[in-house]
Design a protein around this motif. Structure first.
Motif, PDB file in Angstrom:
ATOM      1  N   GLU A 123       0.820  -1.213   0.000  1.00  0.00           N
ATOM      2  CA  GLU A 123       0.000   0.000   0.000  1.00  0.00           C
ATOM      3  C   GLU A 123       0.857   1.267   0.000  1.00  0.00           C
ATOM      4  O   GLU A 123       0.459   2.291  -0.552  1.00  0.00           O
ATOM      5  CB  GLU A 123      -0.943  -0.019   1.203  1.00  0.00           C
ATOM      6  CG  GLU A 123      -2.065  -1.037   1.079  1.00  0.00           C
ATOM      7  CD  GLU A 123      -3.065  -0.691  -0.009  1.00  0.00           C
ATOM      8  OE1 GLU A 123      -3.323   0.508  -0.234  1.00  0.00           O
ATOM      9  OE2 GLU A 123      -3.604  -1.619  -0.645  1.00  0.00           O
ATOM     10  N   ALA A 128      -2.946   2.902  -1.384  1.00  0.00           N
ATOM     11  CA  ALA A 128      -3.585   4.062  -0.767  1.00  0.00           C
ATOM     12  C   ALA A 128      -2.687   4.829   0.191  1.00  0.00           C
ATOM     13  O   ALA A 128      -3.059   5.913   0.644  1.00  0.00           O
ATOM     14  CB  ALA A 128      -4.848   3.611  -0.028  1.00  0.00           C
ATOM     15  N   VAL A 235      -5.151   2.001   6.382  1.00  0.00           N
ATOM     16  CA  VAL A 235      -5.728   1.433   5.167  1.00  0.00           C
ATOM     17  C   VAL A 235      -6.095  -0.009   5.474  1.00  0.00           C
ATOM     18  O   VAL A 235      -5.317  -0.751   6.077  1.00  0.00           O
ATOM     19  CB  VAL A 235      -4.775   1.532   3.963  1.00  0.00           C
ATOM     20  CG1 VAL A 235      -4.552   2.987   3.591  1.00  0.00           C
ATOM     21  CG2 VAL A 235      -3.445   0.869   4.240  1.00  0.00           C
ATOM     22  N   ARG A 271      -9.438   4.242   5.588  1.00  0.00           N
ATOM     23  CA  ARG A 271      -9.973   4.120   4.226  1.00  0.00           C
ATOM     24  C   ARG A 271      -9.710   2.711   3.691  1.00  0.00           C
ATOM     25  O   ARG A 271      -8.811   2.010   4.189  1.00  0.00           O
ATOM     26  CB  ARG A 271      -9.344   5.158   3.305  1.00  0.00           C
ATOM     27  CG  ARG A 271      -7.836   5.034   3.147  1.00  0.00           C
ATOM     28  CD  ARG A 271      -7.254   6.093   2.222  1.00  0.00           C
ATOM     29  NE  ARG A 271      -7.433   7.437   2.723  1.00  0.00           N
ATOM     30  CZ  ARG A 271      -6.717   8.488   2.320  1.00  0.00           C
ATOM     31  NH1 ARG A 271      -5.764   8.320   1.390  1.00  0.00           N
ATOM     32  NH2 ARG A 271      -6.931   9.684   2.811  1.00  0.00           N
ATOM     33  N   ALA A 273      -8.162  -0.191   1.561  1.00  0.00           N
ATOM     34  CA  ALA A 273      -6.873  -0.368   0.911  1.00  0.00           C
ATOM     35  C   ALA A 273      -7.013  -0.143  -0.584  1.00  0.00           C
ATOM     36  O   ALA A 273      -7.992  -0.562  -1.200  1.00  0.00           O
ATOM     37  CB  ALA A 273      -6.333  -1.771   1.193  1.00  0.00           C
TER      38      ALA A 273
END
Length: 299
Positions: A123, A128, A235, A271, A273
């Protein structure tokens, strides 16, 4: 181990071993999955039988010398580098010598890490968390795991298990937990296994109220981490979190807003991923690319 001259266009072989499924794939050095194969984890009682399932899956990608290396994400706990693995949700493997067995089978440069730590690498690389120096990446699925990047560095801990947010206490009055779990800890309450035990039905059949409760408890755990470690992003991947979607994430954010009241944690966000279902294999690829010195971002 540096790759041979002329081999830089080659990708890596990635393996993700989870409690309900095993996935393997060919991943480019840019984090793109070219092909993949997924099979159900047969959940045998014998560790060698499970390893044979892994071998059978990897054989679909032979010859192995087509790849720069093999990266593995596996549930934990484990000893650093996956020398021995004892995943909570894979009872067949207790102190299983995964690194040795895979090295003997594939004879490739090999790197193994916790699947949630692998996700954290992915990530921050192409997902993200790109551009963030401090964040937690989580998997909320059969179990609950986490990987933490702080000041640009992936945290390991003494034995390689840093970030295991699934064992943060979120519901101290709870009395029920799956086997090998402590009541009230996040994994006991918010994992697919824990939800099924609590509602008496598969997690996918949870009511809206149960979905919101699950998100709230995840937000509670993340808030504790944000307050403790001065980070502003979480994430979250995994079949439970991504399957529950907006009600889960909005409830998690509301709980974080309630609890993240320090100057350094206020405004922390949670939020989905960015890599979605690709995260586990891209994460496994990131583990071995990091090992080879080929991951563009330094962790």
């Amino acid at each position: 181990m540096a790759p041979e001259v002329g081999s830089l266009e080659r990708g890596v072989l990635a393996l993700d071993v989870g409690g309900t499924k095993i996935a393997a794939g060919e991943v480019t050095r840019q984090g793109r999955i070219l092909r993949r194969q997924v099979v159900a984890n047969p959940r045998p009682s014998n560790g060698d039988d499970l390893f044979q399932s892994v071998v059978d899956l990897l054989s679909r990608f032979a010859p192995f010398d087509d790849y720069l290396g093999l990266g593995v994400g596996c549930g934990g706990p484990m000893t650093l580098g996956g020398t021995h693995v004892s995943p909570i949700n894979i009872p067949a493997w207790r102190q299983f010598p995964l690194h040795q067995r895979l090295s003997e089978h594939c004879q490739l440069p090999l790197a193994i890490d916790n699947d949630a730590k692998a996700l954290a690498l992915a990530e921050g690389w192409v997902g993200a968390a790109v551009g963030y120096q401090s964040y937690i990446a989580m998997v909320v699925s059969t179990g609950v795991g986490g990987g933490i990047v702080l000041n640009g560095r992936l945290l390991h801990g003494d034995a390689g298990n840093a970030g295991h947010i699934g064992h943060v206490m979120v519901c101290p009055d709870s009395l029920v937990a799956p086997p090998q779990h402590v009541p009230g800890m996040l994994e006991s309450e918010a994992s697919g296994t824990g939800i099924q035990l609590r509602i008496g039905a598969p997690a996918v059949d949870a009511s809206t109220a149960d979905i919101r409760r699950t998100g709230m408890l995840v937000g509670r755990a993340v808030a504790s981490v944000a307050n403790l470690l001065d980070l502003r992003l979480a994430v979250v991947a995994g079949s439970v979190a991504l399957g529950y979607g907006e009600p889960f994430f909005s409830s998690a954010q509301a709980e974080m807003d309630r609890l993240c009241v320090l100057d350094h944690s206020r405004g922390a966000r949670i939020r989905p991923a960015g890599l979605g279902a690709d995260g586990p294999l891209v994460g496994a690829a990131a583990v071995v690319l990091r090992h080879l010195g080929l991951l563009p971002r330094s962790f």
